[in-house]
Design a protein around this motif. Structure first.
Motif, short mmCIF file in Angstrom:
data_model
loop_
_atom_site.label_atom_id
_atom_site.label_comp_id
_atom_site.label_asym_id
_atom_site.label_seq_id
_atom_site.Cartn_x
_atom_site.Cartn_y
_atom_site.Cartn_z
N LEU A 271 0.76 -1.30 -0.03
CA LEU A 271 -0.13 -0.19 0.07
C LEU A 271 0.89 1.19 -0.06
CD1 LEU A 271 -2.56 -1.16 2.45
CD2 LEU A 271 -3.08 -0.59 0.21
N ARG A 272 1.89 1.27 0.71
CA ARG A 272 3.01 2.28 0.78
C ARG A 272 3.51 2.69 -0.47
NH1 ARG A 272 8.38 2.74 2.73
NH2 ARG A 272 8.14 0.68 3.08
N LYS B 141 -0.75 4.98 -0.88
CA LYS B 141 -1.78 4.95 0.03
C LYS B 141 -1.57 4.92 1.35
CE LYS B 141 -4.56 2.21 -3.58
NZ LYS B 141 -5.00 0.87 -3.92
N GLU C 41 -2.12 6.45 4.48
CA GLU C 41 -3.28 6.13 5.40
C GLU C 41 -3.62 4.74 5.54
OE1 GLU C 41 -3.92 8.24 8.05
OE2 GLU C 41 -2.60 9.65 7.00
N SER C 42 -3.82 4.16 4.50
CA SER C 42 -4.39 2.77 4.52
C SER C 42 -3.02 1.90 5.11
CB SER C 42 -4.89 2.22 3.24
OG SER C 42 -5.75 2.96 2.76
N ASP D 8 2.10 2.07 -3.41
CA ASP D 8 1.09 2.70 -4.27
C ASP D 8 0.65 4.06 -3.98
OD1 ASP D 8 1.09 0.53 -5.57
OD2 ASP D 8 -1.01 -0.42 -4.81
#
Length: 171
Positions: free
Chosen positions: A81-82, A86, A88-89, A84
């Motif tokens: 996710l990082r 994203k 906060e996710s 990408d």
């Protein structure tokens, strides 16, 4: 055979069909897809792995998944996710992993990398306090002691002291 993604997919699918609670298997499946360039599928696989392996921590002792495997699924998903963007996710995923295993140092490292990536100095300071309390060590103390060690190493290796025109940081 090395590089045979199709065969690797078949083998890991068979393994996960037999034991969907094997956290390491989900990590391998995600890595196969990452190497094949299917980055969107990586996060889906990791989320499914978390769902299958980590949903009932109390029953984990009866499964083939260890807490460490489970936390590594959270770490791998957070890292994906990082990458990408994203943030906060990713932060939420890392924190959920730390809830399962508050002493999982690699997860602290990944979370620190995230906070550094977004220049969140307050978040880094808070994370350092949490880790220092838990691990009985302070990353900032280590950073200052390492800089003095490297100065001594340079002097012994080159026979002269290294100097800089920058102002020294003192505490």
């Amino acid at each position: 055979r090395v590089g045979n993604v199709g065969a690797a997919r078949i083998l890991i699918t068979q393994a996960l069909t037999r034991d969907k609670h094997n956290g390491s298997g989900w990590l391998v499946a995600a890595e196969i897809e990452r190497r094949a360039g299917n980055l969107g599928l990586v996060q889906l696989i990791l989320r499914r792995g978390i769902e299958c392996c980590c949903s009932d921590v109390s029953a984990m002792s009866m499964r083939t998944t260890t807490t460490s495997d489970c936390v590594e699924l959270y770490r791998a998903l957070g890292d994906s996710l990082r990458q990408d963007g994203k943030i906060e996710s990713a932060r939420e995923i890392y924190e959920r992993g730390l809830e399962l295993d508050p002493q999982h140092a690699p997860l602290y490292h990944s979370l620190a990398e995230l906070e550094a990536q977004v220049f969140n100095l307050e978040g880094l300071a808070e994370l350092n306090k949490r880790a220092a309390k838990l691990f009985k060590t302070n990353a900032l103390d280590r950073a200052f002691s390492d800089s003095s060690l490297s100065q001594n190493n340079a002097q012994s290796a080159w026979g002269t002291s290294a100097s800089s025109s920058r102002t020294k940081v003192t505490r």
